[in-house]
Design an enzyme around this catalytic site. Structure first.
Site, PDB file in Angstrom:
ATOM      1  N   CYS A   2       0.825  -1.207   0.000  1.00 41.93           N
ATOM      2  CA  CYS A   2       0.000   0.000   0.000  1.00 41.93           C
ATOM      3  C   CYS A   2       0.869   1.272   0.000  1.00 41.93           C
ATOM      4  O   CYS A   2       1.737   1.431  -0.858  1.00 41.93           O
ATOM      5  CB  CYS A   2      -0.944  -0.037   1.199  1.00 41.93           C
ATOM      6  N   HIS A   3       0.663   2.175   0.970  1.00 38.27           N
ATOM      7  CA  HIS A   3       1.438   3.408   1.059  1.00 38.27           C
ATOM      8  C   HIS A   3       2.856   3.188   1.589  1.00 38.27           C
ATOM      9  O   HIS A   3       3.639   4.137   1.663  1.00 38.27           O
ATOM     10  CB  HIS A   3       0.747   4.421   1.983  1.00 38.27           C
ATOM     11  N   GLY A   4       3.186   1.961   1.982  1.00 46.98           N
ATOM     12  CA  GLY A   4       4.513   1.694   2.520  1.00 46.98           C
ATOM     13  C   GLY A   4       5.626   2.090   1.575  1.00 46.98           C
ATOM     14  O   GLY A   4       6.733   2.423   2.005  1.00 46.98           O
TER      15      GLY A   4
END
Length: 206
Positions: free
Chosen positions: A119-121
């Site tokens: 995801c936003h990682g």
């Protein structure tokens, strides 16, 4: 094979599922996961978030369950870990500018250890020059411009899918956790075998 040690990087309001599910699954197969947040200690509470798509133009955000951190950030020695995992949610947006977080990611990149991101990682990874350059990486589709500007090759996997580029495992979001963790385990060299269930002694006696 001895269990591996994985360092999970999170911030306030990182994605609930991507913390709890990943940690518990890795512990279930014998690995150790230390979850750390800048300037927090083991035993501190981390507020998490839960993102979902519910028919609006973008995702909604709700408050997730509290997570009790199990490792003090200031005590982390990256050389002691076999892999690093950047969970998604809102946390990556702000912890990526922390020079200490960047130094941790840089260690895993420079020595060639596995790097996991969902995801936003990926926002944490692109804050360190060279980590995604020339690499194929999946992430929430809203992160595609950032991946491209950092020199990476954005891979638009299915929501339930995952992508592997060497030691880099990535996925779009929490619906892909099963596929993502399966690929992470392969990169870690973890082999899970299914055998015939053992009968209980009392059943054998019957």
């Amino acid at each position: 094979m001895a269990g591996k040690k994985i360092l999970m990087l999170v911030g306030e309001f990182s994605e609930e599922y991507e913390i709890f599910v990943f940690e518990q699954a890795m512990h279930a197969v014998g690995h150790t996961v230390h979850v750390v947040c800048p300037d927090k200690k083991a035993g501190d509470v981390l507020k998490t978030s839960l993102h979902d798509f519910e028919g609006h133009q973008t995702y909604t955000e709700k408050l997730g369950h509290d997570y009790i951190l199990n490792k003090t950030f200031a005590e982390v020695n990256p050389a002691e870990y076999d892999a690093v995992y950047a969970a998604g949610g809102r946390g990556p947006e702000y912890i990526r500018i922390d020079k200490r977080v960047q130094a941790l990611v840089r260690h895993f990149h420079e020595v060639g250890k596995p790097i996991f991101t969902i995801c936003h990682g990926v926002q944490i990874l692109i804050a360190v020059d060279g980590v995604v350059r020339g690499r194929q990486v999946a992430a929430l589709h809203y992160c595609e411009p950032e991946v491209t500007l950092a020199g990476g090759i954005y891979i638009d996997v299915a929501p339930t899918g995952a992508h592997v580029d060497g030691n880099l495992v990535s996925a779009k979001g929490w619906p892909g956790l099963a596929a993502f963790m399966r690929e992470c385990l392969k990169v870690l060299g973890t082999e899970i075998r299914h055998g015939e269930a053992l009968m209980r002694d009392d059943r054998k006696a019957a």
